[in-house]
Scaffold this active site. Structure first.
Site, PDB file in Angstrom:
ATOM      1  N   HIS A 247     -49.860 -46.494 -45.605  1.00 40.68           N
ATOM      2  CA  HIS A 247     -50.146 -45.655 -47.261  1.00 40.68           C
ATOM      3  C   HIS A 247     -49.325 -46.834 -48.439  1.00 40.68           C
ATOM      4  CE1 HIS A 247     -49.545 -42.216 -49.749  1.00 40.68           C
ATOM      5  NE2 HIS A 247     -50.544 -41.117 -49.221  1.00 40.68           N
TER       6      HIS A 247
ATOM      7  N   ASP B 145     -55.241 -39.452 -42.810  1.00 41.78           N
ATOM      8  CA  ASP B 145     -56.018 -39.160 -43.089  1.00 41.78           C
ATOM      9  C   ASP B 145     -56.729 -40.052 -41.614  1.00 41.78           C
ATOM     10  OD1 ASP B 145     -56.569 -39.094 -45.474  1.00 41.78           O
ATOM     11  OD2 ASP B 145     -55.740 -40.716 -45.780  1.00 41.78           O
TER      12      ASP B 145
END
Length: 431
Positions: free
Chosen positions: A306, A363
């Site tokens: 991320h 995600d």
């Protein structure tokens, strides 16, 4: 004595104020830099630029901390619901029973779309992307509420915020049904927010969708975990548009467009597409893991790592547990999910991924959960948009409530041609 930073330009020293946030963040205030020095800062992608002061969300990417209005995401995920959390994010405090009831009632009262909007849906081609429909229809919905066009009015804000949160779900469900050539389902007042979305998406004229509590809870958690995430691309877009004093629905429609980009809201869709590609190649994930370690292979793990979190994404820890529960309770056999588990295991135990902090992010798991529920991949980003709506509204409200705020207007460093003279066309020799 206020803390300052010193900047030397051409032998001259300038003192710049230092702003300290409530969590100890430090920023150098350069808002008067151009006026005082003639210089501006250059920060491509805004990676080191604080675009605003905000009270909504705090993130510490190094420590893996995410808090909405001071409340740790772990506590909210365990004890709260999406709608209660939406209230918290928008208004800054956890609601009382009476406040939550009023907020929920406003959502129920505003869940229907004007019947005239059905004709707008019919104008889209069958293969229109649901995000295109969502953005367009949010703007279209504003036309049925003239008070929105009158500008920001605090006395109308509660109603407009509830309208947007409620109607975006109905628009999303209608868009899905249209893409499948199916008759639309109207919302039922007896259902709560997330259950109602599932009903509108999946019920049939002859049979209501079986609302399994674990499925409703899983989707509600996805909404909650995505409700806000500081100054990301779409939220910054909403604030940019809001600074022009555009109405709430127009700002949200702009947020949807920003979220649509594959580098932003499309990440969970990219996870499923990666898994499908691996499966088509007859791989169980083992070959892909080897290739992902080779920079020359061109293979990239989607849903891992991320930009903000240099540690484990705190939302991923929460949603992983829910992912395991939903897959076990639904007894789903899916080769893509088997591949996903193999990739997850490698990322959590292989030194290569651990050293690079390439942990599965939110995600990765949200895409798997939505696939297990039966939500098609083209709707993944729409689900993300529904969840992010409270954060967009809260940031819109901050802009509007700030009496001294100005329209956003970033500067640039021009690198194009210097002054040139216009030549008549017969004298031009080409580029």
């Amino acid at each position: 004595m206020a803390k300052t930073a010193k900047l030397e330009i051409d032998g001259k020293i300038y003192e710049l104020p230092v702003v300290i946030g409530s969590e100890g963040e430090h920023a150098v205030d350069v808002s008067k830099l151009r006026a005082d020095t003639g210089y501006i800062t250059l920060d491509d992608g805004y990676g080191n630029t604080g675009s605003c002061v905000s009270n909504v969300t705090f993130i510490d990417g190094e420590k893996g901390i995410l808090r909405y209005r001071g409340y740790p995401i772990e506590e909210l995920a365990e004890k709260s619901t999406f709608i209660e959390t939406a209230f918290l994010i928008i208004y800054g405090h956890l609601p009382t029973s009476a406040e939550l009831r009023r907020f929920s009632d406003l959502l129920t009262q505003n869940e229907l779309l004007h019947e005239g909007m059905k004709f707008h849906f019919e104008g889209f081609p069958p293969n229109a992307h649901p995000m295109a429909i969502l953005s367009s229809m949010i703007n279209a919905a504003s036309c049925y509420h003239p008070r929105l066009m009158e500008g920001y009015n605090p006395s109308h804000f509660d109603l407009q915020a509830a309208r947007l949160i409620s109607k975006v779900r109905t628009i999303a469900a209608f868009a899905y049904r249209k893409s499948r050539g199916l008759p639309i389902n109207y919302p039922k007042p007896v259902y709560k927010y997330t259950a109602n979305l599932l009903h509108m998406m999946f019920s049939e004229p002859y049979q209501d969708y079986d609302l399994k509590p674990e499925v409703v809870r899983a989707l509600d958690l996805i909404f909650l975990l995505h409700a806000d995430h500081e100054q990301n691309c779409s939220t910054s877009t909403v604030r940019m548009i809001a600074s022009s004093r555009a109405n709430l629905f127009a700002c949200a429609a702009g947020g949807v467009c920003a979220l649509w980009g594959p580098l932003h809201g499309g990440a969970n869709q990219a996870v499923i597409e990666m898994l499908e590609e691996i499966h088509k190649e007859g791989d169980d994930g083992s070959k892909f893991i080897v290739a992902a370690k080779d920079k020359k292979s061109g293979r990239r793990l989607m849903g891992f790592g991320h930009r903000v979190y240099k540690n484990y994404d705190p939302r991923a820890k929460i949603i992983k547990e829910q992912c395991d529960k939903i897959l076990n309770s639904l007894h789903i056999t899916d080769p893509l999910l088997d591949i996903a588990k193999r990739l997850e295991d490698a990322a959590l135990h292989d030194p290569y991924f651990i050293e690079r902090k390439l942990y599965p992010n939110v995600d990765f798991y949200s895409g798997i959960i939505m696939r297990a529920i039966g939500i098609p991949v083209e709707m993944f980003t729409v689900i993300f948009a529904i969840g992010r709506m409270p954060g967009w509204i809260a940031n819109y409200k901050e802009i509007m409530d700030e009496k001294t705020s100005r329209i956003y207007r970033p500067r640039q460093i021009y690198t194009g041609a210097t002054e040139r003279k216009y030549l008549p066309i017969e004298q031009r020799t080409g580029a």
